[in-house]
Design a protein around this motif. Sequence first.
Motif, PDB file in Angstrom:
ATOM      1  N   HIS A 177       0.836  -1.479  -0.070  1.00 28.89           N
ATOM      2  CA  HIS A 177       0.067   0.037   0.409  1.00 28.89           C
ATOM      3  C   HIS A 177       0.971   0.911   0.156  1.00 28.89           C
ATOM      4  O   HIS A 177       0.310   2.145  -0.936  1.00 28.89           O
ATOM      5  CB  HIS A 177      -0.932  -0.307   1.153  1.00 28.89           C
ATOM      6  N   PRO A 178       1.989   1.219   0.841  1.00 25.90           N
ATOM      7  CA  PRO A 178       2.687   2.697   0.034  1.00 25.90           C
ATOM      8  C   PRO A 178       3.305   2.899  -1.128  1.00 25.90           C
ATOM      9  O   PRO A 178       3.181   3.731  -1.637  1.00 25.90           O
ATOM     10  CB  PRO A 178       4.216   2.182   0.903  1.00 25.90           C
ATOM     11  N   ARG A 179       3.567   1.994  -1.990  1.00 27.01           N
ATOM     12  CA  ARG A 179       3.892   1.791  -3.509  1.00 27.01           C
ATOM     13  C   ARG A 179       2.609   2.567  -4.083  1.00 27.01           C
ATOM     14  O   ARG A 179       2.333   3.354  -4.703  1.00 27.01           O
ATOM     15  CB  ARG A 179       4.374   0.645  -4.247  1.00 27.01           C
ATOM     16  N   CYS A 180       1.331   1.844  -3.683  1.00 29.35           N
ATOM     17  CA  CYS A 180      -0.154   2.259  -4.051  1.00 29.35           C
ATOM     18  C   CYS A 180      -0.141   4.132  -4.285  1.00 29.35           C
ATOM     19  O   CYS A 180      -1.050   4.522  -4.800  1.00 29.35           O
ATOM     20  CB  CYS A 180      -1.009   1.093  -3.585  1.00 29.35           C
ATOM     21  N   ARG A 181       0.051   4.251  -2.356  1.00 26.42           N
ATOM     22  CA  ARG A 181       0.353   5.722  -2.142  1.00 26.42           C
ATOM     23  C   ARG A 181       0.579   6.460  -3.664  1.00 26.42           C
ATOM     24  O   ARG A 181       1.092   7.927  -3.759  1.00 26.42           O
ATOM     25  CB  ARG A 181       0.380   5.932  -1.369  1.00 26.42           C
ATOM     26  N   ALA A 182       2.286   6.500  -3.423  1.00 26.81           N
ATOM     27  CA  ALA A 182       3.161   6.709  -3.675  1.00 26.81           C
ATOM     28  C   ALA A 182       2.551   6.788  -5.794  1.00 26.81           C
ATOM     29  O   ALA A 182       3.029   8.146  -5.926  1.00 26.81           O
ATOM     30  CB  ALA A 182       4.227   6.221  -4.096  1.00 26.81           C
ATOM     31  N   TRP A 183       2.439   6.148  -5.751  1.00 24.58           N
ATOM     32  CA  TRP A 183       1.707   6.022  -6.965  1.00 24.58           C
ATOM     33  C   TRP A 183       0.516   7.088  -7.481  1.00 24.58           C
ATOM     34  O   TRP A 183      -0.007   7.772  -8.555  1.00 24.58           O
ATOM     35  CB  TRP A 183       1.196   4.498  -8.211  1.00 24.58           C
ATOM     36  N   ALA A 184      -0.400   6.660  -6.661  1.00 28.77           N
ATOM     37  CA  ALA A 184      -1.776   7.576  -6.559  1.00 28.77           C
ATOM     38  C   ALA A 184      -1.776   8.601  -6.588  1.00 28.77           C
ATOM     39  O   ALA A 184      -1.939  10.189  -7.599  1.00 28.77           O
ATOM     40  CB  ALA A 184      -2.764   7.350  -5.452  1.00 28.77           C
ATOM     41  N   ALA A 185      -0.163   9.505  -5.620  1.00 26.60           N
ATOM     42  CA  ALA A 185       0.269  10.737  -5.539  1.00 26.60           C
ATOM     43  C   ALA A 185       0.852  11.374  -6.874  1.00 26.60           C
ATOM     44  O   ALA A 185       0.616  12.254  -7.556  1.00 26.60           O
ATOM     45  CB  ALA A 185       1.241  10.928  -5.098  1.00 26.60           C
TER      46      ALA A 185
END
Length: 326
Positions: A177-185
Amino acid sequence: MELALYGEDGFYRRGERPAEHFRTSVSASSRFTSALARLLGEVDEALGRPDRLDVVDVGAGCAGILRHLLGHAGPDLAERLRPIAVEVAPRPDGLPDAIEWRSTLPESVTGLVIANEWLDNVPLDVVEQTDRGPRLVEVCRTSGTERLGPPPTPEDLDWAADWWPLTEPGDRAEIGHPRCRAWAAVVERLDAGLAVAMDYAHTRTSRPPYGSLTGYRDGATVAPVPDGSCDITAHVALDACAAAGERAGANATLLTTQRDALRALGLTGARPPLDLAHSDPRAYLVGLRTAGEEAELLDASGLGGFGWLAQSVGMPLPPSLAGLRP
């Protein structure tokens, strides 16, 4: 992982360059950046040739991609192009003044965002299934010795249930989920344009049962000891990132392989005709070298096996990618 890569004495804070430790598509051949130049041109056309066209390289390293795109842009595009390198390491010497160097994403982007081997270095936690349920894996920073710690957070458990279910004791999941948040940003900052992530990747049907966490130093695979001496990386659940990008506003998505994407952008790996060796030996040798470089980029068991996640906002997928089978 956060301290080992980005802490005060972290691997990337020291200014380490990826090409010094492992082979990347950028260091393998300029044919990779030539393909990205074509992609940039298609984005420019799709956006109606705006007065300012951003090209953002996230995790830029020494900004090799931006150097190439800036150096090979025609006069019209060069006047409108705004190249931005996002990187925590210090600005390299000799970088063209036109390239903006920053440690955070710009607030808004109109154009193309490239994230080549960035998401695999976004820190994450590892969870292992036990007879008592899932437990976080804790690691000693100096020795790399592991032990099982407390249960994961509810957010960790929810992400794993959706994207990386654990069944047998000993199975591990790298909680993405940290990577999902990074990509969403990244996607959220696109006013209009295309964002592309290229990385070691897997999908829900092909997760590695014991994870993929590893280290790289001086061209060799090493134990992922988080003491700052090596690059620590784990493959990316690009399908989960794709879903996060869609929630962040992407209107079109393509998840494919680097092999298929680069072939769609004009790379073939084809050898030059043999009769060219007699009529123009120098051109034949150049053609052989180009064919070899393209073949490495297209190799399904190597760089060609990388995942590509392309998501657009305010425009359709570029023509070269639009016809690919997801």
